[in-house]
Design an enzyme around this catalytic site. Sequence first.
Site, PDB file in Angstrom:
ATOM      1  N   HIS A 132       1.050  -0.921  -0.555  1.00 23.54           N
ATOM      2  CA  HIS A 132      -0.161  -0.106   0.204  1.00 23.54           C
ATOM      3  C   HIS A 132       0.634   1.563   0.055  1.00 23.54           C
ATOM      4  O   HIS A 132       0.788   2.145  -0.681  1.00 23.54           O
ATOM      5  CB  HIS A 132      -1.112  -0.398   0.738  1.00 23.54           C
ATOM      6  N   ASP A 171      -8.299   8.444  -5.983  1.00 21.97           N
ATOM      7  CA  ASP A 171      -7.727   9.404  -4.669  1.00 21.97           C
ATOM      8  C   ASP A 171      -5.990  10.307  -5.562  1.00 21.97           C
ATOM      9  O   ASP A 171      -5.777   9.726  -5.435  1.00 21.97           O
ATOM     10  CB  ASP A 171      -8.254   8.739  -3.473  1.00 21.97           C
ATOM     11  N   LYS A 194     -11.120  13.356  -3.051  1.00 19.30           N
ATOM     12  CA  LYS A 194     -11.992  12.463  -1.518  1.00 19.30           C
ATOM     13  C   LYS A 194     -11.733  13.513  -0.426  1.00 19.30           C
ATOM     14  O   LYS A 194     -10.967  13.766  -0.649  1.00 19.30           O
ATOM     15  CB  LYS A 194     -11.885  11.230  -1.749  1.00 19.30           C
ATOM     16  N   ARG A 196     -12.417  12.303   3.077  1.00 19.93           N
ATOM     17  CA  ARG A 196     -13.526  11.158   3.960  1.00 19.93           C
ATOM     18  C   ARG A 196     -14.610  11.403   5.589  1.00 19.93           C
ATOM     19  O   ARG A 196     -13.454  12.941   5.922  1.00 19.93           O
ATOM     20  CB  ARG A 196     -12.636  10.163   4.180  1.00 19.93           C
ATOM     21  N   ALA A 226     -15.284  -0.889  -1.009  1.00 19.99           N
ATOM     22  CA  ALA A 226     -15.412  -0.507  -2.528  1.00 19.99           C
ATOM     23  C   ALA A 226     -16.379   0.564  -2.554  1.00 19.99           C
ATOM     24  O   ALA A 226     -17.026   0.864  -3.777  1.00 19.99           O
ATOM     25  CB  ALA A 226     -16.217  -1.969  -3.180  1.00 19.99           C
ATOM     26  N   GLY A 227     -16.392   1.819  -1.450  1.00 19.24           N
ATOM     27  CA  GLY A 227     -16.958   2.905  -1.543  1.00 19.24           C
ATOM     28  C   GLY A 227     -16.508   3.963  -2.457  1.00 19.24           C
ATOM     29  O   GLY A 227     -16.946   4.451  -2.873  1.00 19.24           O
TER      30      GLY A 227
END
Length: 312
Positions: A132, A171, A194, A196, A226-227
Amino acid sequence: MSDKNSFLVFSGTNTRYLAEKICASLGCPLGNLVVTKFSDGEFGVSFEESIRGRDVFLVQSTFPNSDNLMELLLMIDAAKRASASHIIAVVPYFGWARQDRKDKPRVSIGAKLVADLLSVAGIDRLITMDLHADQIQGFFDVPVDHLYASGVILPYLQSLQLEDMVIASPDVGGSKRANTYAKYFGCPLVLCNKTRARANVVASMQIIGDVKDKNVVIIDDMVDTAGTITKAADIMKAAGAKTVRACASHCVMSGPASERVQKSALEEIVFTDSIPYTKRCEKVKQLTIADMFAETIRRVEDNESISSQYLV
């Protein structure tokens, strides 16, 4: 290639499906390892063949639940105590990687903790894919071979022969990864900005770039609930995109993810098989990374360069 008896490949319980494909590609049998479970939930592992003086490759992704990580740690410890020559952890999906820094006060850095656990258990090398955060490689004091899913995703995208293609990042944090794909195909890059509300909940999103009458491919490293990716797809479709599909390395797909993908504007969502996917969703497609990992294992064992494994 080295004598096939000089190394052995073993697998944890939940990554056996991938280890079997890796061994088929290598042309070697999967090693005999037994996991004994006790009624209280505790378990132990034992190698049912001699590994003294051998290089052992332990295949196990550390996806939820944490039993997968604990199983890998026990495999490493058992291999060390059984006098293995070198212990190489093959971790296609490295869990806890999103916890790579202190992003607010009084939180743990889970990725560093997992790196320390693996190191203390006794690994001599780590082979993993699409961390990541790239800097996690620096959490280890042993060599890390960091592979990229682009090795299987790029050929798939090329086979689609999409016209007017645009690469998108869901993002700003993933812009570097998406830009690599955009450069490879020589096509425009679109970003989604985006915010959050909290973990796994997207508050708002805006598109930076033009997607009208384009075939959009969203690139990400993992899809959890998957949002983000479905919201991005729906917004792009509303902005006039011809088609929207997504490609991600790791198929976490937890909670409502499958239902969200099925109801979204996505044509399809393409993953590797670093994590098993058992839920039913017609839009999910998995590409195998077995050959890529098998070739890396072969090159590591033969002390050859693995740089030719990288397409980008």
